[in-house]
Design a protein around this motif. Sequence first.
Motif, PDB file in Angstrom:
ATOM      1  N   ALA A 243      28.712 -37.457   1.691  1.00 29.53           N
ATOM      2  CA  ALA A 243      28.648 -36.307   0.797  1.00 29.53           C
ATOM      3  C   ALA A 243      27.217 -35.832   0.630  1.00 29.53           C
ATOM      4  N   LYS A 244      27.059 -34.521   0.651  1.00 24.28           N
ATOM      5  CA  LYS A 244      25.800 -33.880   0.278  1.00 24.28           C
ATOM      6  C   LYS A 244      26.007 -33.272  -1.094  1.00 24.28           C
ATOM      7  N   LEU A 245      25.130 -33.620  -2.035  1.00 24.73           N
ATOM      8  CA  LEU A 245      25.293 -33.222  -3.422  1.00 24.73           C
ATOM      9  C   LEU A 245      24.258 -32.173  -3.813  1.00 24.73           C
ATOM     10  N   PRO A 246      24.533 -31.378  -4.841  1.00 23.40           N
ATOM     11  CA  PRO A 246      23.555 -30.395  -5.306  1.00 23.40           C
ATOM     12  C   PRO A 246      22.257 -31.077  -5.742  1.00 23.40           C
ATOM     13  N   GLN A 247      21.148 -30.380  -5.527  1.00 21.25           N
ATOM     14  CA  GLN A 247      19.866 -30.920  -5.944  1.00 21.25           C
ATOM     15  C   GLN A 247      19.882 -31.221  -7.436  1.00 21.25           C
ATOM     16  N   GLY A 248      19.277 -32.335  -7.789  1.00 23.19           N
ATOM     17  CA  GLY A 248      19.230 -32.732  -9.184  1.00 23.19           C
ATOM     18  C   GLY A 248      20.402 -33.565  -9.641  1.00 23.19           C
TER      19      GLY A 248
END
Length: 463
Positions: free
Chosen positions: A223-228
């Motif tokens: 998974a790539k998650l939103p920054q922060g």
Amino acid sequence: MDVLIVGAGPTGLTLGIDLARRGVEALVVEAGEKLFPGSRGKGIQPRTQEVFDDLGVRDAIRAAGGPYPPRLLWKNGERVGTEPMFDEVTGDEGTPYTDPLMVAQWRTQEVLYARLRELGGRVGFGRGVKDLEQDADGVTVRFTDGTTARARYVVAADGGRSTVRRAVGVGMTGEPVDPSPFLVADLRVRGLDREHWHTFAGADGNGVALCPLAGTEDFQLAAKLPQGTVPDLSLDGIRRLVTTYSHLDAADVTELRWASDFRTRAALADRFRVGRVLLAGDAAHVHSPAGGQGLNTSIQDAYNLGWKLGAVLDGSAPDGLLDTYEEERRANAAAMLDLSTGVHRGEVRRGEATVQLGLGYRDSSLAEETRADPGRVRAGDRAPDGRNADGVRMFDAFRGPHWTLLAPDPVDGVPDPVRRLPAPESYGPGVFLVRPDGYVGWAGETAEGVRRYAERTGALGGA
């Protein structure tokens, strides 16, 4: 002991196997109480398959995994289309393995560990390194359990946060590849077929992929998650992530077996050798997982280092031979870091560039090309497979810890353990001395000069 290997991941286990078959007294130590339990590095590239063939584990590795499935793209719960994960690589007699294998890292480690034990090697679990000191004769290592060990050489294969690397004062130079946090996990999932790598992309550019892990009942979640975002590695957190980006329900994630988060970066150790301490694998270079280069580059480190340690330890080569490990592998790792970053950013396709069959050491001080007009195969190149006029397969002839001389006639002064046989026509004209790691060390129009090269590299050590 001769060698203490710190870390029982693929790098440390591979090196342990190579040293064990050479009769080197080595111990692998691991801070954990057992082998790493997750899938993390799951791609076994063709060049690594050749290494595993030589080490006697390729059949077991193949049985532990399987081929990569095509990628299936989903949008709003509907199948959009499929695409192959890799560009096709055309094989020939010299390249019998062209397709990557998918093998969960924990299964790769089980196979390597079994082979190490078969050869009489061992792993000391629950032995984390606290610090070390080295002198002219060896290295004293202190463990967190209060015990110590003494070895002539120490190899750091203890990962990106290597305690050994820090103990010898080696820095890492690098940069972030992607500012987004990433998560990887091994799950049991229902509602998805196992014939595809399922990809769910969100409108924000983030998303999840669920890949059926060959040879297991698990799926690997990436998974790539939103920054922060602070990754939640709990079962409930993983379920929320899956339901956010896919059409699956929370109950479809039936079990969480392992999870980890990371920040993608590319970093290279400033040195691969400090006296009697050598760095290998993630302790020496940290990659983006894209393209499956990290684990494979690490195994190549071990394969390059094993024969050199063996030659120095049995007295057939000077200690300076170990300097060629950094010379060859640091440059190679730097190239692989660039490649991994390029794949991550969509600048390089998975295929010809990522199978690692084209990697070599032509610029190494160990590569002696003495022909005025070299042919297809040159000093420093990977020695291809193929059959000679007698029907002998090269990979069968190369298999084992020995050097191989490809020459039409016996050569004075180059006895066993250097094995001699004619080269296949596909190599082109010349005489070739093939290193134990399957690369051409010396090439000439005749055998003149090959003995001098063999003497300085330890090829005649057991003669």
